[in-house]
Scaffold this motif. Structure first.
Motif, PDB file in Angstrom:
ATOM      1  N   LYS A 197      54.011 -39.643 -17.285  1.00 54.41           N
ATOM      2  CA  LYS A 197      54.618 -38.445 -17.860  1.00 54.41           C
ATOM      3  C   LYS A 197      53.833 -37.196 -17.418  1.00 54.41           C
ATOM      4  O   LYS A 197      54.405 -36.203 -16.989  1.00 54.41           O
ATOM      5  N   ARG A 198      52.542 -37.317 -17.481  1.00 51.26           N
ATOM      6  CA  ARG A 198      51.684 -36.191 -17.097  1.00 51.26           C
ATOM      7  C   ARG A 198      51.896 -35.798 -15.639  1.00 51.26           C
ATOM      8  O   ARG A 198      51.733 -34.647 -15.264  1.00 51.26           O
ATOM      9  N   PHE A 199      52.203 -36.787 -14.825  1.00 47.08           N
ATOM     10  CA  PHE A 199      52.397 -36.578 -13.397  1.00 47.08           C
ATOM     11  C   PHE A 199      53.436 -35.485 -13.126  1.00 47.08           C
ATOM     12  O   PHE A 199      53.325 -34.716 -12.188  1.00 47.08           O
ATOM     13  N   ASP A 200      54.455 -35.419 -13.991  1.00 46.29           N
ATOM     14  CA  ASP A 200      55.527 -34.443 -13.759  1.00 46.29           C
ATOM     15  C   ASP A 200      55.351 -33.165 -14.566  1.00 46.29           C
ATOM     16  O   ASP A 200      56.285 -32.385 -14.696  1.00 46.29           O
ATOM     17  N   GLU A 201      54.172 -32.952 -15.113  1.00 45.86           N
ATOM     18  CA  GLU A 201      53.959 -31.735 -15.893  1.00 45.86           C
ATOM     19  C   GLU A 201      53.278 -30.662 -15.055  1.00 45.86           C
ATOM     20  O   GLU A 201      52.685 -30.939 -14.016  1.00 45.86           O
ATOM     21  N   TYR A 202      53.398 -29.442 -15.559  1.00 46.04           N
ATOM     22  CA  TYR A 202      52.796 -28.305 -14.856  1.00 46.04           C
ATOM     23  C   TYR A 202      51.362 -28.068 -15.338  1.00 46.04           C
ATOM     24  O   TYR A 202      51.030 -28.414 -16.479  1.00 46.04           O
ATOM     25  N   PRO A 203      50.554 -27.453 -14.483  1.00 49.50           N
ATOM     26  CA  PRO A 203      49.138 -27.241 -14.857  1.00 49.50           C
ATOM     27  C   PRO A 203      48.959 -26.549 -16.215  1.00 49.50           C
ATOM     28  O   PRO A 203      48.070 -26.902 -16.973  1.00 49.50           O
ATOM     29  N   HIS A 204      49.850 -25.583 -16.523  1.00 46.98           N
ATOM     30  CA  HIS A 204      49.618 -24.837 -17.770  1.00 46.98           C
ATOM     31  C   HIS A 204      49.881 -25.692 -19.003  1.00 46.98           C
ATOM     32  O   HIS A 204      49.527 -25.298 -20.112  1.00 46.98           O
ATOM     33  N   GLN A 205      50.490 -26.854 -18.808  1.00 43.29           N
ATOM     34  CA  GLN A 205      50.737 -27.704 -19.958  1.00 43.29           C
ATOM     35  C   GLN A 205      49.523 -28.577 -20.287  1.00 43.29           C
ATOM     36  O   GLN A 205      49.558 -29.369 -21.220  1.00 43.29           O
TER      37      GLN A 205
END
Lengths: 365, 321, 322
Positions: free
Chosen positions: B143-151
């Motif tokens: 899931k984290r793989f598809d998140e943006y840095p600011h998240q």
């Protein structure tokens, strides 16, 4: 002391490196000298019509007469009519030589509206009904386009300066208020700006320009135009100033001043304004061209400066019809001046931006 | 075996105020699977050393040699450097937030790096990256793989940075203050992870920091830098047990210890000199408590003592010459 | 008592949309009590986002609390206050900031910077008097009086922090809020500034609210200590007492996470703490530390522990209630 001097010398050094910027400065200096002394430098009174020289082409300044070197002079002009098309044509009359002289007496004019004189910087010793020196040609009424371009520059080049000055002041004040106080004041101002900016520019100018009563004298119209332009120009400045103030407000030296009990007014004056000054200088320089173009557009469309006063935009108005353009292309010369001055201001603005601490501006804008 | 050998490296910058001698003739060797700590205060040249090795310094005057295995890095073209950088030598920066492009997901950035250096297709790359995320203990890695840095938090991003640095299984990792921007409890976790992974991958590390506490936890060897020079090289045990250079000694004493309460702390007088005006002779002499007349006149030579080396006149014996 | 905070809360609205509607609250500070007496240093320690800077800014009246009561020398100042009291407060409470590169206006000289508070309060009638006083102050913080007409960029971080200190003490305040005054400085300079702050405290008999993430530094400076986590005070009391006998699991974690400075006794492998502080917009319903605590019991996730104990040592943890 040492810092101020090193800073200004650094800015100066940086500016000097920007060749186009330095070039732009020189161009502007020359342009402004020309318009300040416009009626003295121009050989004729810009309002004076000359029925013998309607739509006359630019006169050529020569230095060779009958194969011999001669001091700069012009030939006389013979007006003929084309027997087929009945079009007026001008031919050089090589028998008449009018040497160009400096500080000649000519048509009377009021220097800066203060005192009347008939001294011109240069010209020829001849009555305008006989021969004229028309460097840029003449218009429909036989008025000297060179003189008119110089005088017209007064409007065009000062509208930019004054308009920008006013709009930067409005923008800086609105932006500072918006950024410093925040909250609903900020929301209100920002939405208002967005609303104004969502109108297309030229129709908005026109709409505002139409409000100016046609009966107004030209000087009033002039100030009306300045106000119209600056009423629309301040919004961009306000947005950026708001952003800068927003970040400056959280700067610890501003907080420190607050903690020390310094008043809001003093904080804005001593900490905020000086720190956005360099940005304001750059943005002013860069927004002058927009103002010049704006005035040209309004006048070109016939809603701005009125005859007999003139501006570059208004001068171009005469070049609106294809037939006039085809037969008298010199009517476009005022357009060249618009281009030159706009480019010069842009060059200077770019150079200033690079010189005045580039990181700060880039960072905060 | 020595994997990276730096000899008499100089990096100078020409500025308005004069020539900045950011790195001024340093030499050191990095051995296989060893953690070498470069310690020093701001402006001592430690970060510039790292960037110079990475070939990321522009508009500077260089001198000296950087040898990676048998390759002379200073002679490489940009193109050749790009093949080494990120593949054989990777870097971890101080600010995790600034090291990621906010416009792309963390995954996209990891995959891009993988595709540049490894011969795999996108699907495989994705798999490798998610695997790596799991290795650095990112919960819900897919899931984290598809998140943006600011998240993500700083600690999480720094762990992803470590994962990215390890993607190509490089020989060397240069870590520039990787935990300085993190809170103590997060720092401890990240350091622990870093050490574990380094032991598994057997990577050589140049660890740049100003924090001697972190050095004590992590390093095998320590080089102390001051004003563009290395003043002391030692194994970590030797350095903490028996610091040789007065600067090292003073740094070790500047830790705020419990027993100092109610008393003034020991301190080093003066300030770190600006890189445009380094003092003559030994650059530490104006602040040194053991200063001698010669210190201000001549630069001290590098003196070998047991397994350490130190650049200080205190240890100079004329008969050795 | 100089300043007393009772049940102070600070929530920051999170806004979004065209008209910036509030879509949530960042709970920066929850129900906090704080008493600052004369010539007393209170240390506040915690990680980023724990609310320590917010607390400092509320004490310095840069921020208004969302709710709660603040009294300054017996006068309630939690809401709008008359000009004279505001002026008196400003004169007595000053602040030193973390980043000395940001806290001095780059366009002002040192004498203008230090003179700013003096002018705002019209302390001196003549320029000459003020200048002499500023020269005196510079001497007090260990700077040469020749620096008067220089600009901040000519100084190193440590020197700038000295200038900031001179500005803060120029009005002879009773309380100075120090927000991470040494964390932006080089290790070799940190101790100088700590020593300077200590000396000034003895000379001027002022109080500090000393905020830092570095437990060792806070302990060194403070008489009393507050440990904060996610906007809450989790432990507070006598500095020595807390240091020798930390009760809250978070305090213990904080102490054990600091590197050892001893390569022969490395402790990295012993670290068991995992995870990171939760989002302050959405804190856990029970104990704020319950998401990371290795000792948590069922109750911790449901109920928020109260700060209990005596003046010497209070802790908010169910484990120490028994």
């Amino acid at each position: 002391m040492s810092r101020k001097s090193t800073r200004s010398s650094r800015v100066y050094q940086q500016f000097k490196k920007h060749k186009l910027g330095v070039f732009g400065i020189w161009v502007l200096v020359i342009l402004y000298i020309l318009i300040i002394f416009a009626d003295f430098i121009s050989p004729y009174n810009f309002k004076e019509t000359h029925s013998r020289f309607t739509y006359a082409p630019p006169t050529i300044v020569r230095i060779v007469h009958e194969g011999k070197l001669h001091r700069p002079f012009i030939y006389g002009m013979k007006r003929t009519r084309d027997p087929v098309t009945f079009m007026t044509r001008y031919e050089e009359d090589r028998s008449k030589v009018y040497p160009i002289k400096f500080f000649v007496k000519g048509e009377r004019y009021k220097f800066w509206g203060l005192f009347e004189t008939d001294l011109h910087f240069f010209g020829i010793d001849a009555d305008p009904s006989q021969a004229m020196i028309l460097l840029f040609g003449s218009d429909r009424f036989g008025r000297d386009l060179f003189s008119r371009t110089l005088v017209g520059g007064r409007v065009s080049l000062t509208v930019g300066l004054i308009g920008t000055f006013i709009s930067v002041i409005i923008g800086a004040i609105m932006g500072s208020i918006s950024g410093y106080y925040g909250g609903w004041v900020d929301v209100l101002i920002q939405r208002f700006i967005e609303l104004l900016r969502s109108f297309p520019r030229i129709p908005l100018w026109l709409a505002l320009a139409v409000i100016l009563p046609p009966s107004w004298p030209s000087t009033w119209v002039y100030f009306g135009i300045v106000i119209v332009l600056s009423l629309i120009g301040w919004m961009g400045v306000a947005r950026v100033v708001r952003g800068m103030v927003l970040s400056l407000r959280e700067k610890e030296y501003v907080l420190a001043a607050k903690v020390a009990g310094v008043s809001d007014f003093k904080i804005i004056r001593k900490h905020l304004i000086p720190n956005i000054m360099s940005y304001l200088i750059v943005v002013s320089t860069l927004s002058i061209p927009g103002m010049i173009l704006g005035e040209s557009a309004i006048s070109f469309l016939g809603l701005g400066i009125k005859e007999p006063m003139t501006s570059w935009g208004l001068l171009l108005r005469q070049a609106q019809s294809i037939s006039a353009l085809a037969t008298s292309p010199w009517l476009l010369i005022p357009g060249v001046f618009i281009m030159i001055s706009v480019l010069a201001f842009n060059f200077v603005g770019d150079a200033l931006r690079d010189a005045l601490d580039p990181y700060r501006v880039v960072e905060k804008v | 075996m020595t994997i990276l050998s730096v000899r008499n490296l100089k990096t100078y910058f020409k500025t308005f105020e004069g020539v900045v001698k950011a790195v001024d003739g340093i030499s050191f060797d990095l051995k296989e699977s060893e953690i070498l700590a470069l310690v020093g205060e701001s402006g001592c040249g430690k970060s510039i050393t790292a960037l110079t090795i990475m070939g990321l310094v522009k508009n500077a005057i260089f001198e000296g040699s950087i040898k990676y295995k048998d390759m002379e890095l200073t002679k490489l073209s940009n193109e050749e450097y790009r093949k080494i950088r990120g593949k054989k030598i990777s870097m971890i920066f101080q600010e995790p937030m600034a090291s990621f492009d906010p416009l792309y997901t963390v995954g996209q950035q990891m995959v891009e790096a993988t595709l540049t250096h490894l011969e795999v297709n996108e699907k495989e790359a994705r798999k490798i990256c998610i695997n790596m995320l799991k290795k650095v203990h990112i919960p819900l890695a897919e899931k984290r793989f598809d998140e943006y840095p600011h998240q993500m938090s700083g600690g999480m991003l720094q762990r992803i940075m470590i994962a990215m640095a390890l993607l190509t299984n490089p020989d060397i990792i240069i870590a520039d203050e990787p935990t300085t921007a993190l809170d103590v409890t997060i720092q401890a976790q990240v350091l622990k992870l870093f050490k574990e992974l380094q032991e598994t991958f057997k990577t050589s590390v140049i660890f740049i920091t100003h924090d001697l506490g972190v050095v004590a936890e992590l390093a095998d060897k320590v080089h102390v830098m001051y004003a563009g020079k290395i003043v002391e090289k030692a194994r970590v045990f030797d350095l903490f047990r028996n610091p040789l250079h007065p600067y090292t000694e003073a740094l070790l004493q500047s830790r705020v210890k419990k027993e100092y309460k109610g008393r003034p702390l020991p301190y080093i007088p003066g300030t770190v000199p600006a890189a445009t005006k380094f003092p003559t002779g030994c650059r530490f002499h104006p602040r040194c408590s053991k200063v001698m007349p010669i210190c201000s006149e001549k630069e001290p030579p590098e003196i070998l003592i047991d397994n350490s080396s130190v650049s200080c006149w205190l240890y100079f014996r004329s008969d050795e010459k | 008592m100089i300043l007393s905070l009772k049940g102070i809360k600070k929530y920051f609205p999170v806004r979004s949309g065209v008209f910036l509607q509030i879509i949530g609250w960042i709970k920066a500070l929850e129900e906090t009590d704080l008493d600052i007496g004369e010539n007393q240093t209170i240390g506040v320690v915690g990680e980023s986002g724990c609310g320590k800077t917010t607390l400092g800014k509320i004490v310095a009246r840069i921020l208004q609390p969302t709710s709660g009561k603040i009294t300054f020398e017996g006068i309630d100042i939690s809401r709008k206050i008359p000009k004279e009291i505001e002026k008196k407060f400003r004169k007595n409470v000053q602040m030193i900031f973390q980043d000395p590169f940001n806290s001095l206006d780059p366009r002002m000289t040192i004498s203008e910077i230090i003179g700013e508070p003096l002018e705002a309060h019209e302390i001196f009638s003549s320029k000459k008097e003020q200048e002499d006083y500023i020269k005196d102050l510079l001497g007090k913080v260990g700077l040469s009086s020749d620096y008067l007409s220089r600009y901040p960029h000519e100084f190193s971080g440590g020197q700038r922090q000295r200038i900031a200190i001179a500005r803060a003490i120029s009005l002879n305040p009773k309380l100075v809020v120090c927000d991470e005054p040494t964390s932006a400085l080089d290790v070799s300079v940190q101790s100088q500034i700590i020593n300077l702050l200590t000396r000034i405290r003895e000379e001027l008999r002022i109080s500090y609210l000393f905020i830092s993430h570095n437990l060792d530094v806070v302990y060194h400076m403070s008489d009393k200590l507050i440990v904060m986590y996610l906007g809450n005070t989790v432990e507070c009391g006598d500095a020595n007492e807390i240091f020798d006998n930390p009760l809250h699991p978070y305090t213990r974690v904080l102490m054990s996470s600091a590197p050892s400075w001893d390569p022969e006794n490395r402790k990295l492998h012993k670290i068991t703490l995992t995870g990171e502080p939760p989002n302050p917009m959405n804190p856990p319903p029970g104990c704020p530390f319950s998401t990371r605590c290795t000792l948590k019991i069922e109750r911790c996730e449901k109920e928020k522990p109260k700060l209990i104990g005596d003046e010497k040592h209070k802790v908010a943890c169910f484990l120490s209630e028994v």
